[in-house]
Design an enzyme around this catalytic site. Structure first.
Site, PDB file in Angstrom:
ATOM      1  N   ASP A  43       0.857  -1.192   0.000  1.00 49.28           N
ATOM      2  CA  ASP A  43       0.000   0.000   0.000  1.00 49.28           C
ATOM      3  C   ASP A  43       0.889   1.238   0.000  1.00 49.28           C
ATOM      4  O   ASP A  43       2.009   1.187   0.509  1.00 49.28           O
ATOM      5  CB  ASP A  43      -0.820   0.105   1.295  1.00 49.28           C
ATOM      6  CG  ASP A  43      -1.651  -1.113   1.553  1.00 49.28           C
ATOM      7  OD1 ASP A  43      -1.993  -1.818   0.592  1.00 49.28           O
ATOM      8  OD2 ASP A  43      -1.959  -1.334   2.738  1.00 49.28           O
TER       9      ASP A  43
HETATM   10  N1  URA Z   1      -0.876  -5.877   3.999  1.00 48.57           N
HETATM   11  C1  URA Z   1      -1.334  -4.624   4.015  1.00 48.57           C
HETATM   12  O1  URA Z   1      -2.309  -4.324   4.675  1.00 48.57           O
HETATM   13  N2  URA Z   1      -0.673  -3.700   3.302  1.00 48.57           N
HETATM   14  C2  URA Z   1       0.418  -3.984   2.575  1.00 48.57           C
HETATM   15  O2  URA Z   1       0.979  -3.107   1.935  1.00 48.57           O
HETATM   16  C3  URA Z   1       0.867  -5.311   2.560  1.00 48.57           C
HETATM   17  C4  URA Z   1       0.200  -6.241   3.278  1.00 48.57           C
END
Ligand code: URA
Length: 241
Positions: free
Chosen positions: A106
């Site tokens: 993310d």
């Molecule tokens: N889980 C998440 O919530 N975000 C990420 O970027 C990777 C795994």
């Protein structure tokens, strides 16, 4: 080298899908349509085409580890002009390397993201059936009780189905927050954030520290390093290549 392996390595598709392409007579080698599976070719001399388009197969394989900074998009190009990982490898792309990122973090998540032109390895690292473990450190709200650990290891059901962590532990506990370590081989969107929110502990900071046997270590945010031979070898082994 077997044709389907060469195609997969070049990032055309997974080995299985490449075999289907061969079955469908979509692949040609040195001007002839391939009609059987398992053909061996010399990648340094063969001219391989899929649907009449040349596939570049002699490219050297590149495996890079990036510490993605918080706020950066996990894309090679951002249409809105926001900072993205493609910016960090712009020179390599400009010089003709076809790099892609292995999965995504993310925008708000920091940490280890692999970049490569090694199609089959990337496919297997992302596919949950190869069970490659990813490790995250998360700052979460509240004081985490033992029951949370048991619930996560037993498995919980989210909107898009069940999920079970491979390991969970409390690293440090503060008055109103906790630092936890979570290991899982799932790649579903926002999985760690959704999982921890589900058990009552929203995430305030998330860092991926390990993919399989590759560690983020003390690599600084925004920097890239080439994986060494041992690391690449270990990743290959973990996904059965
Ligand atoms: N889980 C998440 O919530 N975000 C990420 O970027 C990777 C795994």
């Amino acid at each position: 080298m077997r044709l389907q392996k060469v195609l997969a390595q070049a990032g055309v598709a997974s080995r299985r899908v490449c075999e289907q392409m061969i079955d469908k007579r979509r692949v040609e080698v040195n001007g002839k349509i391939v009609t059987t599976q398992g053909m061996r070719i010399d990648p340094s001399t063969a001219v391989v085409k899929v649907d009449g388009m040349r596939v570049m197969i002699t490219e050297e394989l590149v495996h890079l580890a990036l510490n993605k900074p918080r706020g950066w998009q996990s894309t090679m190009l951002d249409e809105l002009g926001r900072p993205c990982v493609g910016d960090l490898v712009a020179e390599r792309i400009a010089s003709g390397q076809r790099l892609f990122h292995v999965g995504r973090l993310d925008a708000e998540t920091e940490g280890l993201l692999l970049l490569t032109n090694d199609g089959e390895l990337a496919h297997r690292l992302m596919h949950p059936s190869y069970k490659v473990q990813k490790t995250y450190l998360a700052d979460v709200e509240g004081v985490v009780r033992r029951s949370v650990d048991r619930a996560l290891e037993a498995g919980v059901t989210l909107d898009d189905g069940p999920v079970r962590v491979d390991a969970f532990s409390v690293v440090d506990a503060f008055d109103k927050s906790t630092l936890v370590k979570i290991v899982l081989h799932e790649g579903r969107k926002h999985i760690v954030r959704r999982l921890l929110e589900h058990v009552g502990h929203p995430v305030t900071r998330l860092v991926r520290t390990q993919i399989g046997s590759v560690h983020l270590g003390d690599q600084r945010p925004g920097t890239i390093r080439a994986l060494n031979r041992q690391e690449v070898g270990a990743l290959y082994k973990e996904v059965g290549l």
